[in-house]
Design a protein around this motif. Structure first.
Motif, PDB file in Angstrom:
ATOM      1  N   GLY A   1      55.940  43.293  89.715  1.00 44.40           N
ATOM      2  CA  GLY A   1      54.641  43.092  89.612  1.00 44.40           C
ATOM      3  C   GLY A   1      53.808  43.902  90.713  1.00 44.40           C
ATOM      4  N   GLY A   2      52.664  44.230  90.235  1.00 44.27           N
ATOM      5  CA  GLY A   2      51.862  44.810  91.355  1.00 44.27           C
ATOM      6  C   GLY A   2      52.219  46.360  91.622  1.00 44.27           C
TER       7      GLY A   2
ATOM      8  N   ARG B   1      59.597  45.517  94.203  1.00 44.32           N
ATOM      9  CA  ARG B   1      59.563  45.530  95.666  1.00 44.32           C
ATOM     10  C   ARG B   1      60.361  44.674  96.149  1.00 44.32           C
ATOM     11  NH1 ARG B   1      54.920  43.284  93.892  1.00 44.32           N
ATOM     12  NH2 ARG B   1      54.302  41.461  94.891  1.00 44.32           N
ATOM     13  N   TRP B   2      60.593  44.567  97.467  1.00 41.78           N
ATOM     14  CA  TRP B   2      61.247  43.868  98.266  1.00 41.78           C
ATOM     15  C   TRP B   2      60.446  42.730  98.671  1.00 41.78           C
ATOM     16  CZ3 TRP B   2      65.866  42.276 100.406  1.00 41.78           C
ATOM     17  CH2 TRP B   2      65.380  41.156 101.604  1.00 41.78           C
ATOM     18  N   ALA B   3      61.071  41.419  98.633  1.00 41.92           N
ATOM     19  CA  ALA B   3      60.164  40.092  98.626  1.00 41.92           C
ATOM     20  C   ALA B   3      60.809  39.260  99.951  1.00 41.92           C
ATOM     21  CB  ALA B   3      60.234  39.248  97.536  1.00 41.92           C
ATOM     22  N   PRO B   4      60.168  39.443 101.064  1.00 38.14           N
ATOM     23  CA  PRO B   4      60.905  38.744 102.368  1.00 38.14           C
ATOM     24  C   PRO B   4      60.881  37.312 102.073  1.00 38.14           C
ATOM     25  CG  PRO B   4      58.784  39.854 102.580  1.00 38.14           C
ATOM     26  CD  PRO B   4      59.195  40.358 101.318  1.00 38.14           C
ATOM     27  N   GLU B   5      59.730  36.795 101.349  1.00 31.88           N
ATOM     28  CA  GLU B   5      59.821  35.344 101.256  1.00 31.88           C
ATOM     29  C   GLU B   5      60.954  34.786 100.660  1.00 31.88           C
ATOM     30  OE1 GLU B   5      57.509  37.266  97.794  1.00 31.88           O
ATOM     31  OE2 GLU B   5      57.389  37.384 100.131  1.00 31.88           O
ATOM     32  N   GLY B   6      61.601  35.720  99.766  1.00 31.47           N
ATOM     33  CA  GLY B   6      62.538  34.851  98.884  1.00 31.47           C
ATOM     34  C   GLY B   6      64.020  35.081  99.695  1.00 31.47           C
TER      35      GLY B   6
END
Length: 244
Positions: free
Chosen positions: A86-87, A92-97
């Motif tokens: 989304g977005g 995209r890469w999600a560093p918070e994950g």
């Protein structure tokens, strides 16, 4: 699975009561799931691995072969936590994950080692008949035993068909490979139905009444082993909570 069952027939814990080993393995699994992932997963995984390499006397290569296929599912299940959808851009890469992904992989790997600890020390033929005493319907255990047995027969059939096809140069090109794979699947499918039909007829001729009676060896529970297992699980919980 077949390799684990073979190992279970030869390990030093082969003659122990399945309930003893289930208490230890499932206790460690509960600790891996309930305790904080750090350092819980590391402590539980290290203890399970030490038991596999120590008292069970497995070689590192045997442990690796037992866990490599399930580890693929662990990795596949953890990777989606590293991706956001989304977005802009859409994916995209999600560093918070990264943290949740590592925690999930750690818990799953520790629990996997605990389950391998039970599977590599307890043949299925010892565990299934005793499940009925715990209230599991006899039909469930019998179907599980038959599926477990037929699975290896089908794998053996598939291997035989593949060897025959390879001996006739059936895997020279992609086209011949696809044809051979389709033929192999058809042969296994037809063979499975034929074997199931013959099995049903054989049971009927032997007076099958809806229950397969098997003799179960009576093995007394080892109180020292049960106490040691409870102490070990308690020590794992204590160490984890102290370090957390």
């Amino acid at each position: 699975m077949h390799g684990l069952d073979t190992l279970a027939q030869t390990t030093p814990w082969r003659r122990r009561h399945p309930g003893e080993k289930a208490l230890l393995a499932l206790g460690l699994v509960g600790a891996a799931v309930a305790l904080p992932p750090w350092p819980g997963a590391l402590v539980v995984g290290a203890v399970a691995l030490a038991l596999l390499l120590g008292p069970l006397r497995l070689r590192p290569g045997q442990v690796l072969r037992a866990v490599r296929a399930p580890l693929v599912f662990v990795v596949v299940g953890s990777v989606p936590l590293l991706v956001a959808v989304g977005g802009d851009p859409l994916v995209r890469w999600a560093p918070e994950g990264l943290g949740p992904a590592v925690a999930l992989a750690g818990r799953a790997t520790a629990a996997l080692l605990c389950l391998v600890l039970f599977a590599a020390s307890t043949p299925l033929a010892d565990a299934l008949p005793r499940l009925e005493r715990l209230g599991v319907p006899a039909a469930v255990t019998e179907v599980a035993a038959l599926v477990y047995r037929l699975l290896f027969l089908l794998l053996e059939t598939a291997g035989t068909v593949r060897e025959a096809q390879a001996g006739r140069l059936g895997f020279r090109t992609w086209r011949t490979t696809y044809r051979c794979v389709a033929g192999q699947a058809a042969a296994v499918f037809v063979g499975a139905f034929d074997r199931a039909r013959r099995l049903e007829q054989g049971l009927a001729l032997r007076g099958y009444t809806g229950s397969l009676r098997v003799q179960v060896d009576e093995r007394p529970l080892s109180v020292p082993f049960v106490v040691a297992s409870a102490v070990l699980v308690g020590a794992v919980v204590t160490v984890t909570l102290v370090l957390a």
